[in-house]
Design a protein around this motif. Structure first.
Motif, PDB file in Angstrom:
ATOM      1  N   PRO A  81       0.809  -1.225   0.000  1.00  0.00           N
ATOM      2  CA  PRO A  81       0.000   0.000   0.000  1.00  0.00           C
ATOM      3  C   PRO A  81       0.840   1.270   0.000  1.00  0.00           C
ATOM      4  N   LEU A  82       2.014   1.232   0.629  1.00  0.00           N
ATOM      5  CA  LEU A  82       2.883   2.406   0.604  1.00  0.00           C
ATOM      6  C   LEU A  82       3.364   2.686  -0.817  1.00  0.00           C
ATOM      7  N   ALA A  83       3.787   1.649  -1.522  1.00  0.00           N
ATOM      8  CA  ALA A  83       4.227   1.812  -2.906  1.00  0.00           C
ATOM      9  C   ALA A  83       3.067   2.280  -3.792  1.00  0.00           C
ATOM     10  N   THR A  84       1.881   1.743  -3.546  1.00  0.00           N
ATOM     11  CA  THR A  84       0.707   2.147  -4.324  1.00  0.00           C
ATOM     12  C   THR A  84       0.378   3.616  -4.092  1.00  0.00           C
ATOM     13  N   TYR A  85       0.458   4.048  -2.848  1.00  0.00           N
ATOM     14  CA  TYR A  85       0.184   5.453  -2.531  1.00  0.00           C
ATOM     15  C   TYR A  85       1.177   6.373  -3.244  1.00  0.00           C
ATOM     16  N   CYS A  86       2.448   6.023  -3.178  1.00  0.00           N
ATOM     17  CA  CYS A  86       3.469   6.856  -3.829  1.00  0.00           C
ATOM     18  C   CYS A  86       3.273   6.892  -5.346  1.00  0.00           C
ATOM     19  N   PHE A  87       2.926   5.746  -5.936  1.00  0.00           N
ATOM     20  CA  PHE A  87       2.681   5.722  -7.380  1.00  0.00           C
ATOM     21  C   PHE A  87       1.451   6.557  -7.738  1.00  0.00           C
ATOM     22  N   LEU A  88       0.401   6.453  -6.935  1.00  0.00           N
ATOM     23  CA  LEU A  88      -0.801   7.250  -7.165  1.00  0.00           C
ATOM     24  C   LEU A  88      -0.479   8.735  -7.137  1.00  0.00           C
ATOM     25  N   ARG A  89       0.295   9.168  -6.137  1.00  0.00           N
ATOM     26  CA  ARG A  89       0.663  10.583  -6.033  1.00  0.00           C
ATOM     27  C   ARG A  89       1.564  11.004  -7.199  1.00  0.00           C
ATOM     28  N   SER A  90       2.449  10.119  -7.591  1.00  0.00           N
ATOM     29  CA  SER A  90       3.325  10.423  -8.725  1.00  0.00           C
ATOM     30  C   SER A  90       2.520  10.575 -10.006  1.00  0.00           C
ATOM     31  N   PHE A  91       1.552   9.687 -10.221  1.00  0.00           N
ATOM     32  CA  PHE A  91       0.723   9.750 -11.421  1.00  0.00           C
ATOM     33  C   PHE A  91      -0.125  11.007 -11.433  1.00  0.00           C
ATOM     34  N   GLU A  92      -0.637  11.395 -10.266  1.00  0.00           N
ATOM     35  CA  GLU A  92      -1.518  12.553 -10.184  1.00  0.00           C
ATOM     36  C   GLU A  92      -0.753  13.871 -10.341  1.00  0.00           C
ATOM     37  N   THR A  93       0.396  13.980  -9.655  1.00  0.00           N
ATOM     38  CA  THR A  93       1.113  15.262  -9.614  1.00  0.00           C
ATOM     39  C   THR A  93       2.204  15.365 -10.667  1.00  0.00           C
ATOM     40  N   ARG A  94       2.789  14.210 -11.018  1.00  0.00           N
ATOM     41  CA  ARG A  94       3.913  14.146 -11.964  1.00  0.00           C
ATOM     42  C   ARG A  94       5.110  14.977 -11.483  1.00  0.00           C
ATOM     43  N   ARG A  95       5.236  15.116 -10.169  1.00  0.00           N
ATOM     44  CA  ARG A  95       6.347  15.845  -9.584  1.00  0.00           C
ATOM     45  C   ARG A  95       7.459  14.877  -9.212  1.00  0.00           C
ATOM     46  N   TRP A  96       8.705  15.343  -9.322  1.00  0.00           N
ATOM     47  CA  TRP A  96       9.823  14.425  -9.157  1.00  0.00           C
ATOM     48  C   TRP A  96       9.953  13.860  -7.740  1.00  0.00           C
ATOM     49  N   PRO A  97       9.624  14.609  -6.639  1.00  0.00           N
ATOM     50  CA  PRO A  97       9.735  13.959  -5.315  1.00  0.00           C
ATOM     51  C   PRO A  97       8.823  12.740  -5.176  1.00  0.00           C
ATOM     52  N   TRP A  98       7.567  12.864  -5.670  1.00  0.00           N
ATOM     53  CA  TRP A  98       6.680  11.714  -5.601  1.00  0.00           C
ATOM     54  C   TRP A  98       7.122  10.613  -6.565  1.00  0.00           C
ATOM     55  N   ALA A  99       7.673  10.997  -7.696  1.00  0.00           N
ATOM     56  CA  ALA A  99       8.192   9.996  -8.639  1.00  0.00           C
ATOM     57  C   ALA A  99       9.350   9.227  -8.021  1.00  0.00           C
ATOM     58  N   ALA A 100      10.237   9.947  -7.331  1.00  0.00           N
ATOM     59  CA  ALA A 100      11.357   9.285  -6.659  1.00  0.00           C
ATOM     60  C   ALA A 100      10.860   8.366  -5.554  1.00  0.00           C
ATOM     61  N   ALA A 101       9.856   8.828  -4.798  1.00  0.00           N
ATOM     62  CA  ALA A 101       9.288   7.994  -3.737  1.00  0.00           C
ATOM     63  C   ALA A 101       8.639   6.745  -4.311  1.00  0.00           C
ATOM     64  N   ALA A 102       7.972   6.895  -5.448  1.00  0.00           N
ATOM     65  CA  ALA A 102       7.348   5.744  -6.104  1.00  0.00           C
ATOM     66  C   ALA A 102       8.395   4.727  -6.528  1.00  0.00           C
ATOM     67  N   GLY A 103       9.496   5.186  -7.104  1.00  0.00           N
ATOM     68  CA  GLY A 103      10.555   4.272  -7.525  1.00  0.00           C
ATOM     69  C   GLY A 103      11.210   3.577  -6.349  1.00  0.00           C
ATOM     70  N   ALA A 104      11.483   4.333  -5.277  1.00  0.00           N
ATOM     71  CA  ALA A 104      12.138   3.746  -4.111  1.00  0.00           C
ATOM     72  C   ALA A 104      11.234   2.734  -3.411  1.00  0.00           C
ATOM     73  N   SER A 105       9.942   3.059  -3.260  1.00  0.00           N
ATOM     74  CA  SER A 105       9.029   2.137  -2.583  1.00  0.00           C
ATOM     75  C   SER A 105       8.758   0.891  -3.432  1.00  0.00           C
ATOM     76  N   ALA A 106       8.737   1.055  -4.753  1.00  0.00           N
ATOM     77  CA  ALA A 106       8.586  -0.112  -5.621  1.00  0.00           C
ATOM     78  C   ALA A 106       9.798  -1.031  -5.509  1.00  0.00           C
ATOM     79  N   ALA A 107      10.995  -0.443  -5.443  1.00  0.00           N
ATOM     80  CA  ALA A 107      12.208  -1.246  -5.253  1.00  0.00           C
ATOM     81  C   ALA A 107      12.184  -1.938  -3.900  1.00  0.00           C
ATOM     82  N   LEU A 108      11.662  -1.249  -2.883  1.00  0.00           N
ATOM     83  CA  LEU A 108      11.558  -1.854  -1.550  1.00  0.00           C
ATOM     84  C   LEU A 108      10.635  -3.072  -1.591  1.00  0.00           C
ATOM     85  N   ALA A 109       9.560  -2.963  -2.369  1.00  0.00           N
ATOM     86  CA  ALA A 109       8.661  -4.113  -2.521  1.00  0.00           C
ATOM     87  C   ALA A 109       9.383  -5.299  -3.154  1.00  0.00           C
TER      88      ALA A 109
END
Length: 538
Positions: A178-206
């Protein structure tokens, strides 16, 4: 809205039930009973920020008590012992699993003691963190009671209590997905690099939690490609930042895989591949049926809440928001991709591997409903969840402990602590040095490593590869091994080794399950001790 009004608007899909609760719910919301008022105050705090922490703390507390009582006659599950064993040394991988679960156990035990209650608390804290991450997502689509309803429905799953206590590569994903999903959702919605970086890091953590998470990553890509706003997303830097950050986070593990022969993949292929088409098809069917069975109680509960309004389901689904549409596509991917992979590659798929993604369906159903939930139902659901937890803790847990004291777990966890302490005692009858290494039955090896005060290192270098050698081939500090009586392969290897190792001591003893001093079932165990080599033996 009354049922007649909905029919007037054209919703004429037949729903064979209303349970005669809608009128009761309306009366209750108008003039609630006195016993409901504390719950109403509690529900009022959902958006104020204090209700969610209260429910999560209560969840951890009551299910922590349940685990402590239910397993009074049983030690930790072998999966938990394996998790701790992997975390004893920091590494980027192991022969069976990626490293995240070991890292979590290592971090936890750097603060909390090495005990059963500590690991029970870790498991429930992980579940609470998972529910908190789910709430991060759901609060973007719902407010008030619906936020609480999402969490309460998830608490009706066996996933966050009974399956979570086996803290392993599956359980560690409960919070990460769910953490990775949340970060990806925020990245998709905002398209801002901090959320994009969080999405990549949390996906790698998964992925560092379990390679099965590749299906979550594939679902992210699938949902982005199929979503109406895909052009905005893929023409931004967001997806490429996510990919770059994810690869950077994974790079040490990828290097470890490349330099160690990718042992986890070899293990996975040996354990799960090689199925026939018919077998894989059956596995896929049971995978879907198993997930449906997991969702049965929350689904039935939601049917009771929705009642006649279920006829609006398709209409509400067609009008879901952009964010919910993205979650819907992710949810579909997490089910379809494992099924297709299993059938095409001839592998098995187990429902337990996918339960960490069921939160997506609960958010979709509750968040997609375009009607409010009456307080009558919110309070009833709260009472239901609390009642189940109390009954489980007060009644089911003692019964489970008493039953298992006389009818032990198949894996032998009733005897882990007793066997470990007895082996340690036998070792110290002959040596003043700590027991350095343990081998034999895999579960007993993990148990001795954890429960023995010496915490010996699990090893396969001495016991199974010592045949036909002398004492010079054994570790200089000695070692020990244990097998359950009746384990033919383990005991035969022990006997062969005893015949060629100088100074070996072979014995057997009986370990007994205990419940608050009451003796229970027993099990015979063969023990094998090789003392440290003396100079004259070289």
């Amino acid at each position: 809205m009354p049922a007649g009004a909905e029919r007037a608007q054209g919703f004429r899909v037949s729903v064979p039930f209303d349970f005669a609760l809608s009128a009761m719910a309306a009366r209750s919301d108008t003039a609630p009973a006195r016993w409901r008022k504390p719950f109403l105050i509690w529900l009022d705090g959902a958006d104020a920020g204090w209700t969610i922490p209260v429910i999560l703390l209560g969840f951890v507390g009551i299910w922590m008590v349940y685990l402590q009582v239910a397993y009074l006659s049983g030690d930790l599950h072998p999966d938990v012992l394996e998790t701790w064993s992997l975390g004893r040394t920091f590494a980027w991988g192991s022969s069976k699993h990626p490293p995240l679960m070991g890292w979590v156990a290592r971090a936890w035990t750097s603060v909390f003691p090495l005990s059963d209650w500590s690991f029970h608390l870790m498991a429930m804290t992980n579940s609470a963190a998972a529910l908190w991450a789910v709430d991060l997502i759901s609060c973007r689509f719902v407010r008030g009671d619906k936020r609480i309803v999402v969490l309460l429905l998830l608490m009706l799953l066996p996933t966050y209590q009974f399956q979570a206590q086996r803290f392993n590569a599956n359980a560690v994903l409960l919070a990460v997905w769910p953490l990775a999903t949340y970060c990806f959702l925020r990245s998709f919605e905002t398209r801002r690099w901090p959320w994009a970086a969080a999405a990549g890091a949390s996906a790698a953590l998964a992925m560092l939690g379990k390679y099965y998470s590749v299906f979550l990553l594939g679902s992210f890509a699938f949902s982005a490609l199929c979503h109406p706003q895909r052009r905005l997303y893929f023409t931004s830097l967001a997806p490429w930042v996510s990919i770059a950050v994810g690869l950077i986070v994974l790079l040490p593990h990828l290097h470890w895989l490349a330099t160690t022969g990718a042992m986890p993949f070899s293990y996975a292929i040996a354990a799960h591949a090689g199925r026939t088409f018919d077998s894989s098809l059956s596995e896929a069917l049971f995978f879907i049926l198993g997930l449906a069975a997991n969702m049965a109680i929350p689904a039935a509960t939601w049917v009771m809440i929705a009642g006649y309004r279920l006829r609006r389901f398709l209409h509400d689904a067609r009008s879901m928001s952009s964010g919910l549409r993205l979650l819907f596509l992710i949810a579909i991917g997490t089910i379809v991709f494992p099924v297709l992979t299993g059938i095409v590659l001839g592998t098995d798929v187990t429902p337990l591997w996918a339960v960490q993604g069921l939160f997506l369906f609960v958010i979709l159903v509750v968040g997609g409903a375009r009607y409010p939930i009456e307080r009558f139902y919110s309070v009833n659901l709260t009472v239901m969840v609390i009642g189940i937890a109390v009954i489980a803790t007060v009644i089911a847990a003692p019964i489970h402990a008493a039953y298992r004291n006389n009818y032990p777990f198949e894996e032998g966890r009733n005897f882990y602590r007793a066997a470990s302490l007895e082996l340690t005692r036998l070792w110290h009858e002959h040596s003043s040095e700590p027991l350095p290494a343990i081998d034999g039955d895999e579960n007993l090896v993990l148990a001795v490593a954890f429960y023995s005060p010496d915490h010996p290192v699990p090893t396969t270098a001495s016991f199974h590869k010592c045949l036909g050698t002398t004492c010079q081939a054994t570790p200089e500090k000695g070692w020990a091994a244990m097998c359950f009586y009746g384990d033919v392969a383990c005991n035969e290897a022990m006997s062969r080794t005893a015949s060629v190792v100088t100074g070996a001591i072979q014995t057997e003893f009986v370990a007994q399950s205990m419940l608050l001093g009451w003796p229970g079932a027993t099990r015979r165990i063969n023990a094998f001790v090789v003392l440290p080599c003396r100079p004259e033996q070289h």
